[in-house]
Design a protein around this motif. Sequence first.
Motif: not given
Length: 513
Positions: A308-315, A335-344, A346-353
């Motif tokens: 799942e992280l790879a699909q979001r460019g977070l791997s 914070v519940a595990p499902e909240n952590i999963r949902d947060a990830l 929609r999370f995007r790395l900042d530019p230049h990272r």
Amino acid sequence: MSGSRLDTLTSWHADWKGLRVAVLGLSVTGFSVADTLAELGADVLVVTESADEEYARLLPVIGARLWTGSLAAVPAELLAFTPDVVVASPGFPPHHPVISWATSGGAALWGDIELAWRVRDKVTRADGNPADWVLITGTNGKTTTTQLTATMLAESGLRAAPCGNIGVPVLDAVRDPAGFDVLVVEVSSHQLWYLGQQRGSDRLSPHASVCLNLADDHLEWHGSRAAYRDAKALVYENTRIACVYNKSDVATREMVEEAEVVEGCRAIGFDLGVPGPSDLGIVDGILVDRAFHDDRHHSALELTTLAELAQRGLSAPHVVANILAAAALARSLGVAPENIRDALQRFRLDPHRIEVVAVAGGVTWVDDSKATNPHAAASSLAAYPGAVWVVGGLLKGVDIADLVAARGNRAKAAVVIGVDRAEIVAAFARHAPSVPIFEVDHAQTEDVMAVAVELAASVARDGDTVLLAPAAASFDQFASYADRGTRFADAVRDRIERGSGDDHHRPTPHAGA
């Protein structure tokens, strides 16, 4: 002023009137300090070598005074002011003449974090208490982890403010009339050093804290590797619930072991391996929590998966480590595990990272301009082994030889930029002599990246990656790491739009490479 008066100044509602405070520096942090103290009724003198025009105009409006001039020695105006407290912006190193004067004299020495902790009760939560604090430091990954943690907390319904060294002064968050449940505070080693000057009884006591990693950086500011390490270690002092540390970095574990914490505080480890009963880690491609779980000795809670992280460019490995650290901090606040999963999701790395700025002709161009030290660049090179490496800038007193020895010999080629090129070229000659080296000796900022991109393109082929991971600061030739990354991306896109077809005119690598 006696220490007893300062000991009473541990609330927004205390009597700050008449307190003489010298504020050193007028950056965004310095102005937030001056604005806060003026609002409290203190007598504020801002001392700085130069002042932004807007800030200089606003100071008399808020009731503060301004002095500008050379700070090579303590100015007479500051001596005559006889401040009770000196609040320094984090750019002032311990050996600065004005800081040396303050530490040897009768004035207390604070940073903005100290002041913010003292006035943290300006706005309180529904339960009448001020916001909880979470502290995040480390040589690399601080901002990403701060943003991740705040996103996870917000997903659970908590009002969370990422602040501090991330760009929003913590004093601005403390004074926000909307109020917050949690302040997620990124703290630099500079801010932590100033926090270490605390002498009062109301010492900062965060809910949770983390030092993500430790590698040489800012040695010219701290004066030694040991001093830098000791400053970072202060993040754990007086932590109440969870000291989160990197199991793959023994220095962070030792910091936790040595820290004076509140009784009952737990040590929570993270890394990319299988976790123990008080850790977060990875099992069969699944990120799991075995720390904040009633049955942690026999089972684990799933947070997300590497797929799942790879699909979001977070791997990338270092990003996954940051995610685990942030999850540990968030879990410490319920914070519940499902909240952590949902947060990830929609999370995007900042530019230049580790940002892919283009893929053309089979070549992937990656902007990791935020890799401003060797430790950060090592993580990027681990994610893109065999890349054409664009490296260089202002080394800040850090030796790059170990990075070149460990990672440079796997690079397809190196394009060296910046004022400290000689040290980098010498490191390649010594540790990776078979790697082709190309130097960009253009002094003009607008030329540097255009030339670097052309040189990189001359050796990159189908399937290759060109990686900007400078391992150095940007201020020798650029306004910031963001400016450096933007110019790199612009040069890449300009080259693609032009459809440059002269790659067969390949330049000769650096002599001796």
